[in-house]
Scaffold this motif. Structure first.
Motif, short mmCIF file in Angstrom:
data_model
loop_
_atom_site.label_atom_id
_atom_site.label_comp_id
_atom_site.label_asym_id
_atom_site.label_seq_id
_atom_site.Cartn_x
_atom_site.Cartn_y
_atom_site.Cartn_z
N THR A 108 0.83 -1.20 0.00
CA THR A 108 0.00 0.00 0.00
C THR A 108 0.87 1.25 0.00
OG1 THR A 108 -1.80 -1.12 1.17
CG2 THR A 108 -1.74 1.29 1.29
N ALA A 109 1.89 1.27 0.88
CA ALA A 109 2.77 2.42 0.96
C ALA A 109 3.51 2.64 -0.36
CB ALA A 109 3.76 2.24 2.11
N ARG A 110 4.00 1.52 -0.93
CA ARG A 110 4.73 1.64 -2.20
C ARG A 110 3.80 2.14 -3.31
NH1 ARG A 110 7.63 -3.32 -5.54
NH2 ARG A 110 8.52 -2.02 -7.19
N TRP A 111 2.61 1.58 -3.36
CA TRP A 111 1.62 1.99 -4.36
C TRP A 111 1.32 3.48 -4.23
CZ3 TRP A 111 -3.27 4.01 -3.34
CH2 TRP A 111 -4.13 4.12 -4.44
N TYR A 112 1.20 3.94 -2.99
CA TYR A 112 0.85 5.34 -2.76
C TYR A 112 2.01 6.28 -3.09
CZ TYR A 112 -0.34 9.60 -0.30
OH TYR A 112 -0.58 10.92 0.01
N VAL A 113 3.20 5.94 -2.57
CA VAL A 113 4.35 6.83 -2.74
C VAL A 113 4.69 7.02 -4.21
CG1 VAL A 113 6.83 7.06 -2.33
CG2 VAL A 113 5.31 6.42 -0.45
N THR A 120 -5.91 18.01 -8.02
CA THR A 120 -6.41 17.89 -6.65
C THR A 120 -7.33 16.69 -6.51
OG1 THR A 120 -6.27 20.29 -6.31
CG2 THR A 120 -7.72 19.06 -4.83
N MET A 121 -8.22 16.48 -7.47
CA MET A 121 -9.11 15.33 -7.43
C MET A 121 -8.34 14.01 -7.56
SD MET A 121 -11.91 16.61 -6.71
CE MET A 121 -12.72 15.01 -6.71
N ARG A 122 -7.28 14.02 -8.37
CA ARG A 122 -6.44 12.82 -8.46
C ARG A 122 -5.84 12.49 -7.10
NH1 ARG A 122 -2.15 13.40 -13.12
NH2 ARG A 122 -1.41 11.51 -12.04
N SER A 123 -5.42 13.50 -6.38
CA SER A 123 -4.84 13.26 -5.06
C SER A 123 -5.89 12.75 -4.08
CB SER A 123 -4.19 14.54 -4.53
OG SER A 123 -5.16 15.54 -4.24
N GLY A 177 -8.11 5.41 -2.01
CA GLY A 177 -7.59 4.07 -2.26
C GLY A 177 -6.58 3.64 -1.21
N PHE A 178 -5.82 4.59 -0.72
CA PHE A 178 -4.82 4.33 0.31
C PHE A 178 -5.49 3.84 1.59
CE2 PHE A 178 -2.15 6.27 3.73
CZ PHE A 178 -1.03 5.49 3.57
N LEU A 216 -5.41 0.09 3.67
CA LEU A 216 -4.97 0.01 5.06
C LEU A 216 -5.97 -0.78 5.91
CD1 LEU A 216 -3.54 3.55 5.96
CD2 LEU A 216 -2.31 1.45 5.45
N HIS A 217 -7.25 -0.59 5.68
CA HIS A 217 -8.26 -1.32 6.47
C HIS A 217 -8.15 -2.83 6.24
CE1 HIS A 217 -9.89 2.34 7.83
NE2 HIS A 217 -10.61 2.64 6.76
N ILE A 218 -7.87 -3.24 5.01
CA ILE A 218 -7.70 -4.67 4.73
C ILE A 218 -6.52 -5.23 5.52
CG2 ILE A 218 -7.09 -6.32 2.90
CD1 ILE A 218 -8.57 -4.50 0.93
N ALA A 219 -5.42 -4.49 5.59
CA ALA A 219 -4.26 -4.94 6.35
C ALA A 219 -4.58 -5.10 7.83
CB ALA A 219 -3.11 -3.95 6.15
N GLU A 220 -5.36 -4.16 8.38
CA GLU A 220 -5.73 -4.25 9.81
C GLU A 220 -6.54 -5.51 10.09
OE1 GLU A 220 -7.86 -0.71 10.53
OE2 GLU A 220 -6.08 0.60 10.54
#
Length: 610
Positions: free
Chosen positions: A196-201, A256-259, A265-266, A270-274
């Motif tokens: 997730t972090a890699r996908w986001y960064v 801005t909307m892309r962000s 999605g980020f 994260l919720h799936i990982a928890e």
């Protein structure tokens, strides 16, 4: 403001030579350099936060102990000790966390202040033509939006990130102490979080960098449209400017909307990982308790440990959003502070004996096909007053700015007596890098800025150690003492924005008084009396003449009365020197100056020569 040769703002194409952006490696290196002077505070803050986090990790085992006491059916008084210890842990953790975060926050504010100072210092040293090529919006966006983004990260994200990372590391260590199998179960969430972090960064770096550029372009267009509103209306360019503003605004909104979609999605990942991690820990606890490997209280402590990771892990990963945005802003700030300072300085040259200023084969262009000076050579003798005259666009102001060091030539050299180089930035008085006794050259333009503060403070910008007597002497020199003392509070009167308003003539006298206080050997006046109306023109000319007394001076003459009073007149035409001599010599030569003089004096009485 960018403009076309016609002078209509905003009609140039969208291309601009933006100020540089530092690479990731260079940004990290600059950050380490900024922190280095405060390493002690950094280590102290980190140490206190480690202690606070370690103390906080005692909560879960104490709660597990309470669960075991209840499960074993022990007396109620057996709960007293763990409950008291929970209270002690809460107090100690609160105090130490406050101390640690205070140290981290102070560190962040100190580093931010140091970065701001470096940014402002270097921005003021940038050549004016470099800023013009980049556009006002680029620098404005950096000094406002990027600084604000970094400041927000320093004040909120940095302390929270430090605490979250410590909590994650120490909590995982505590789970291993309970039973290493709890740690292995918890680590099942890590692959999802890492992906997730890699996908986001990978996506956020580009999005936020593009967003900063788009915001800068949007600001630039707004500045051009609003600043040139009168010209835009005069040329009926309202629709064109509205469309360009809308297009750049749409681009900024799109990014801005892309962000926003990126952040949504980020969070979902994260919720799936928890859920994966918590389920794994609970299942592991179930089997270990059934096998008698651990107690119910220990399994409870392990589950609580993992649950306590939700906050720090989410905070650390979510703060990647702020971190990436702040990193993009920081890279843009470091890009400016890293601009080669030597690029703002001219080659080290010395003048010939008896010459105060030497211009040797100087050329200057504002871009391809926009050359304004062509191998101009000029020498000013010590104490000589030289007037630059010529039609609009001849290159007079450009040559004046090159001599003052506000811009660098694209070819040739400019030298001052003693090897001093005219370098520096421009406010209402632009001065070079100071020599042992002060600045070597000072520029006064018609675009005078009255700084907010008392009149005395405004004057002391040129010489901070000046006494009130020095200020009065300087004002008297330029014939401004009478009106200055007539102000409501004299030298203590607040002027500038929100203060007492000074008309253009008085503002210009203030700039000339600063010139007197700075006391440079060389002064450059670029149409410094042009803002005065006809009634104040003679007074300003007397003020300028008095301020230049005893100095070498280059004067861009707005009125030919200034040329008549000069020791020598240099005529520029299409970026070249076409004539040089005294007023009488050039009138007799019947060349370009004589033509200008006839046009000027045709409806005027010829002024007296000095």
């Amino acid at each position: 403001m960018t403009s076309t040769p016609s002078g209509i703002p905003g009609t140039a194409d969208d291309s601009a030579e933006l100020l540089p952006i530092a690479s990731g490696a260079r940004t990290r290196a600059a950050l380490r350099t900024l922190i280095r002077p405060d390493r002690g505070r950094a280590l102290l803050g980190l140490g206190v936060l480690v202690g606070a986090t370690a103390v906080g990790l005692l909560v879960q085992p104490l709660l597990g102990r309470i669960v075991d006491i209840v499960a074993d059916g022990r007396p109620a008084d057996a709960l007293t000790l763990p409950v008291v210890l929970l209270l002690v842990v809460a107090v100690v953790q609160g105090v130490t966390t406050t101390l640690g975060l205070t140290q981290v926050s102070r560190l962040g504010e100190t580093v931010l202040a140091r970065l701001r100072e470096q940014f402002v210092e270097r921005a003021l040293q940038l050549p004016a033509d470099r800023l013009e090529r980049a556009g006002a919006g680029d620098l404005t966006a950096r000094v406002t939006g990027d600084v604000a983004r970094v400041a927000e990260a320093v004040r909120s994200a940095l302390p929270e990130m430090a605490r979250s990372v410590l909590a994650i590391v120490l909590t995982l260590g505590a789970m291993a102490l309970l039973d290493v199998r709890f740690l292995l179960a918890a680590l099942l969430a890590v692959p999802v979080q890492a992906l997730t972090a890699r996908w986001y960064v990978r996506r956020a770096v580009t999005v936020y960098a593009d967003q900063r550029v788009a915001n800068g372009a949007q600001q630039q267009q707004l500045l051009e449209t609003i600043g040139g509103a009168a010209t835009v209306r005069g040329h009926r360019l309202e629709e064109q400017h509205t469309e360009k503003s809308a297009r750049r605004s749409r681009k900024a909104v799109e990014l801005t909307m892309r962000s926003v979609h990126l952040v949504l999605g980020f969070y979902a990942r994260l919720h799936i990982a928890e859920y994966i991690g918590l389920a794994a820990v609970l299942v592991t606890g179930f089997f270990l308790v059934r096998d008698g490997s651990v107690s119910i209280g220990t399994a409870t402590a392990a589950a609580l440990y993992f649950h306590s990771l939700f906050g720090p892990v989410n905070a650390a990963l979510v703060l990647l959003d702020d971190a990436q945005s702040a990193a993009a802003g920081l890279a843009r700030l470091v890009g400016v502070t890293d601009i080669d300072e030597s690029a703002a300085q001219l080659p080290h040259q010395r003048t010939e004996a008896g010459e105060a200023v030497t211009v040797d084969a100087v050329s200057h262009a504002y871009g391809p096909g926009r050359t304004v000076l062509h191998e101009v050579s000029l020498a000013l003798r010590a104490g000589e007053h030289v007037a630059l005259v010529g039609t609009s666009g001849a290159g007079k102001s450009t040559l004046a700015r090159l001599v003052a060091g506000v811009q660098q030539p694209t070819g040739g050299t400019v030298s001052l007596a003693g090897g001093h180089q005219p370098t520096g930035g421009k406010v209402s008085v632009a001065q070079s890098a100071p020599g042992p006794a002060g600045p070597s050259v000072v520029l006064v333009t018609q675009e005078v800025h009255v700084f907010t503060g008392t009149l005395a403070e405004d004057l002391r910008l040129a010489r901070p150690d000046a006494t009130d007597a020095d200020l009065r002497t300087a004002l008297a020199t330029v014939y401004a003492l009478e009106w200055a003392e007539a102000l409501p509070e004299g030298l203590a009167t607040v002027v500038g924005e929100g203060g007492h308003r000074l008309d253009p003539a008085r503002a210009q006298q203030l700039a000339l008084a600063r010139l007197v206080l700075a006391d440079p050997p060389v002064a450059v006046l670029d149409e410094a009396t042009a803002e005065a109306g006809s009634a104040g023109a003679r007074t300003l000319e007397r003020s300028a003449e008095a301020a230049l007394a005893g100095r070498t001076a280059l004067v861009v003459a707005h009125r030919l009365t200034q040329a008549v009073a000069a020791d020598r007149i240099v005529v520029l035409e299409a970026g070249r020197v076409v004539e040089s001599g005294t007023h009488d010599e050039l009138r007799t030569a019947d060349g370009p100056y004589a033509t200008l003089w006839r046009a000027w004096s045709g409806s005027r009485n010829a002024p007296r020569t000095r």
